[in-house]
Design an enzyme around this catalytic site. Structure first.
Site, mmCIF file in Angstrom:
data_model
loop_
_atom_site.group_PDB
_atom_site.id
_atom_site.type_symbol
_atom_site.label_atom_id
_atom_site.label_comp_id
_atom_site.label_asym_id
_atom_site.label_seq_id
_atom_site.Cartn_x
_atom_site.Cartn_y
_atom_site.Cartn_z
ATOM 1 N N ASP A 78 0.883 -1.319 -0.304
ATOM 2 C CA ASP A 78 0.411 0.044 -0.084
ATOM 3 C C ASP A 78 0.934 1.616 -0.570
ATOM 4 O O ASP A 78 2.171 1.051 0.457
ATOM 5 C CB ASP A 78 -0.889 0.449 1.256
ATOM 6 C CG ASP A 78 -2.297 1.259 1.649
ATOM 7 O OD1 ASP A 78 -2.928 1.526 0.240
ATOM 8 O OD2 ASP A 78 -1.673 2.369 2.580
ATOM 9 N N GLU A 88 13.088 -15.582 -1.933
ATOM 10 C CA GLU A 88 13.906 -17.190 -0.648
ATOM 11 C C GLU A 88 12.451 -17.778 -0.770
ATOM 12 O O GLU A 88 12.193 -19.032 -0.735
ATOM 13 C CB GLU A 88 13.663 -16.421 0.319
ATOM 14 C CG GLU A 88 14.864 -15.492 1.242
ATOM 15 C CD GLU A 88 15.720 -15.209 2.687
ATOM 16 O OE1 GLU A 88 14.969 -16.506 3.507
ATOM 17 O OE2 GLU A 88 16.101 -14.602 3.116
#
Length: 539
Positions: free
Chosen positions: A213, A255
Site C-alpha cells: 500500500d 527465498e
C-alpha cells in the site's frame, strides 16, 4: 522456516503472476459467514468454488489484520493477528491452503507507511514521552510558534485536513492520512527489521505475494522541510531511500518464490519504472489506465505509455478498472466525465447506468485482452453500480475529513449480493450488513446472473476461460495495433486473435475474421460492431 510455495524451489519462482487474473477481496463486504453483518474469512471460504468457477488465478485480500478500522483496515494494530471480526490466524491459514487446492494463490496487503494508533509501538511511544527511543520509531517533533502551538511543517495530507496531531506533552506526530494512522520512521533499523519479519511470517503461512500500500510514501526527508510545490526531491514521495528497502524485501520474496505488487502513483514514467527493476518489485498498479476516460485516443495513449514504461525493465503491465477506493466502472462510464479523480468526486452526479453497463462490458473485454496481468475488484463481475450511502451511515474518513463534501469510498464497498431471494441478498442471514445495500441490489445477485447467459457474470467467466486457454492472451504475446476508423481500437495479440472496441458514436466495420469468439453485446444485423461494444475475433 516453512517450505516455499507449492511448485517452487528456494530462490526461484515460476512466472504465474506475469499474466494472472487476480481477484480483489475486501473482506468486510465479500461474504458474511457468521451472520453478524460483517464479511469474514468463513464467508470467503464458502465462496471459493465461485471464485474457482469464475476463473481467477489469485486473490488479493485488503488488510484482514487486527485494526480499529479507522480507515477500513489500513490502520493496522498487529500484522500477526487476524481481526476477530474476520476470524483468526488458523482460519486464515486454512483459507490460504483451501484456495491453493483449487489453484488459487493468496496475496496479502502490507501498509509500510504507517500503523494504527492502537499499535503497541505507538502506545509505548505516547507513554514514553519526548526524546525517548520509542518515539524515534515515528516522526515526533516539537511544534512551531512561541508555545509550540503550530505544527512542525505544512505538509498536505493524502486525505483532507492536517498531517500533524499534538499530544498531551506538547509534541506533534506526523500522519499523512488520518490521526489514527501515525507514520513510521523508515530511517530506523527496527522499522525495517519488523517489516522484513512480517513478510517472512506471511510467506511461511503460504501467501504467494504481497501488495504494498502507498508504496512511494514511507521514506521521508529527515529534516521535514516545508512543503514547496515542485520541489525535487519531494520530501515524502518517491524518495531514493525506498529502493534499498524494496531490494531487501525482494531478497526475502525470492527465498519463498513470492511476488510483490506495489501501489505506486507517479506521473514520471522513468521513476515509476525504477520500482520494477529486476531486484525490486515484480509489478506495480497501472493507475493511468484506471483513471482514463472512455475515449479511444486517450485509452490508446494510456495503453502505449504503460507498455513503454514497463518494457525497459522487462516487467509485465497490470490492468485494473476499479478497486476499493475508486468509483465503480458501471457508474463512472455512465457519467459525462468518465475519468476518475479523487478531487472531482461530488454528490448527485447524473448517471446513465444502461450506458455505463454497456461500456463496462466492452471495457472488460478490452482489459482482459491486454498483455500482462489483470486485477478484478469484487462485484465488478456482477456489474454492480456505485451505491449512494445515506450520510448517517457513511464510515469512510475521507468523507469526514472533507467536511462532508466528498461522498467518500463506501459506495464501492457495499456488501455483495449472492442470492436474490435471501435476506440481504444472501450476503448474510441474520443481521443487516455494516453498509446498507441499495434497493434493487438483489437484481445483481450472483445466483440470478449464473442462470443468464447474457449476464455480466457469464461474460467475465467466458472471457477468463478463453484468456486462460489461449497462450496469446495474458502475458503470452505482444500487442500490435491495426488500422481502424476514428474512435475504434483494434489490436492483434497473435496471428489469429484480434480485439476490436468501438468507442465511436456509429457502428464499425469488423476486420476480416473466421469466428467471433466473444462479444460484449449483440452485433448489428449486418455484422457491424455497435457503439460501446467490444469483440474478440479469430482470424
Amino acid at each position: 522456516m516453512a517450505a516455499p510455495q507449492p511448485g517452487t524451489t528456494p530462490g526461484h519462482t515460476d512466472d504465474w503472476w506475469r499474466g494472472a487474473a487476480i481477484y480483489q477481496v475486501y473482506p468486510r463486504s465479500f461474504a458474511d459467514g457468521d451472520g453478524d453483518g460483517t464479511g469474514d474469512l468463513a464467508g470467503v471460504r464458502s465462496r471459493l468454488p465461485y471464485l474457482a468457477e469464475l476463473g481467477v488465478d489469485a486473490i488479493w485480500f485488503t488488510p484482514w489484520y487486527l485494526s480499529p478500522l479507522a480507515d477500513g483496515g489500513y490502520d493496522v494494530a498487529d500484522y500477526r493477528t487476524i481481526d476477530p471480526a474476520f476470524g483468526d490466524l488458523a482460519e486464515a491459514e486454512r483459507l490460504i491452503a483451501e484456495a491453493r487446492e483449487l489453484g488459487i494463490r493468496t496475496i496479502v496487503d502490507i501498509v509500510p507507511n504507517h500503523v494504527s494508533d492502537q499499535h503497541a509501538w505507538f502506545k509505548a511511544a505516547l507513554a514514553a514521552g519526548p526524546g525517548s527511543p520509542e518515539r524515534k520509531l515515528f516522526h515526533f517533533r516539537p511544534g512551531r510558534g512561541e508555545h509550540g502551538e503550530l505544527p512542525p511543517n505544512d505538509w498536505p495530507s493524502q486525505f483532507s485536513g492536517q498531517t500533524w496531531t499534538r499530544v498531551e506533552d506538547g509534541e506533534w506526530y506526523l500522519h499523512l492520512f488520518t490521526p489514527q494512522q501515525p507514520d513510521l520512521n523508515w530511517a530506523h533499523p527496527a522499522v525495517r527489521e519488523e517489516h522484513e519479519e512480517v513478510l517472512r511470517f506471511w510467506f511461511e503461512r503460504g501467501a504467494a505475494g504481497v501488495r504494498i500500500d502507498s508504496a512511494a510514501l514511507p521514506a521521508k526527508d529527515p529534516d521535514l522541510p516545508e512543503f514547496v510545490e515542485g520541489r525535487d526531491p519531494h520530501p515524502y514521495i518517491d524518495r531514493d531511500d525506498l529502493h534499498e528497502i524494496y531490494r531487501s524485501w525482494r531478497r526475502i520474496a525470492d527465498e519463498y518464490g513470492g511476488v510483490f505488487v506495489g501501489e505506486v502513483w507517479l506521473p514520471d514514467s522513468e521513476r515509476f519504472a525504477r520500482y520494477l527493476r529486476p531486484d525490486e518489485l515484480h509489478t506495480a498498479f497501472n493507475f493511468s489506465f484506471l483513471s482514463c476516460p472512455w475515449d479511444a485516443t486517450r485509452l490508446r495513449a494510456a495503453i502505449d505509455d504503460t507498455l513503454a514504461e514497463h518494457a525497459p525493465v522487462g516487467a509485465p503491465a497490470t490492468w485494473v478498472l476499479c478497486n476499493h477506493d475508486v468509483t465503480r466502472t458501471v457508474t463512472r462510464y455512465g457519467r459525462q466525465d468518465t475519468g476518475f479523480d479523487f478531487a472531482t468526486k461530488t454528490y448527485n452526479t447524473p448517471t446513465d447506468l444502461r450506458l455505463g453497463t454497456r461500456r463496462a462490458r466492452a471495457a472488460a473485454l478490452l482489459t482482459l485482452a491486454l498483455p500482462g496481468s489483470v486485477y478484478l475488484y469484487q462485484g465488478e463481475e456482477l456489474g454492480l453500480p456505485e451505491a449512494e450511502i445515506p450520510r448517517d451511515r457513511i464510515q469512510d474518513p475521507m468523507h469526514f475529513r472533507s467536511g462532508g463534501t466528498d461522498p467518500g469510498r463506501d459506495g464501492c464497498r457495499v456488501p455483495l449480493p449472492w442470492t436474490a431471494d435471501a435476506p440481504y441478498a444472501g450476503f448474510g442471514s441474520a443481521t443487516e450488513p455494516w453498509l446498507p445495500q441499495p434497493d434493487g441490489w438483489p437484481a445483481y445477485a450472483a445466483d440470478r446472473q449464473a442462470d443468464d447467459p447474457d449476464s455480466m457474470l457469464n461474460l467475465y467467466r467466458t472471457a477468463l476461460e478463453l484468456r486462460r486457454a489461449d497462450p496469446a492472451l495474458g502475458d503470452g504475446g505482444p500487442l500490435q495495433w491495426l488500422p481502424s476508423s476514428d474512435g475504434v481500437l483494434t489490436f492483434r495479440r497473435s496471428p489469429d486473435l484480434t480485439c476490436v472496441v468501438n468507442l465511436a458514436d456509429t457502428p464499425a466495420v469488423l476486420p476480416d475474421h473466421t469466428e467471433i469468439l466473444l462479444s460484449s453485446g449483440p452485433l448489428d444485423t449486418d455484422d457491424r460492431l455497435p457503439s460501446d461494444t467490444a469483440v474478440w475475433l479469430r482470424s
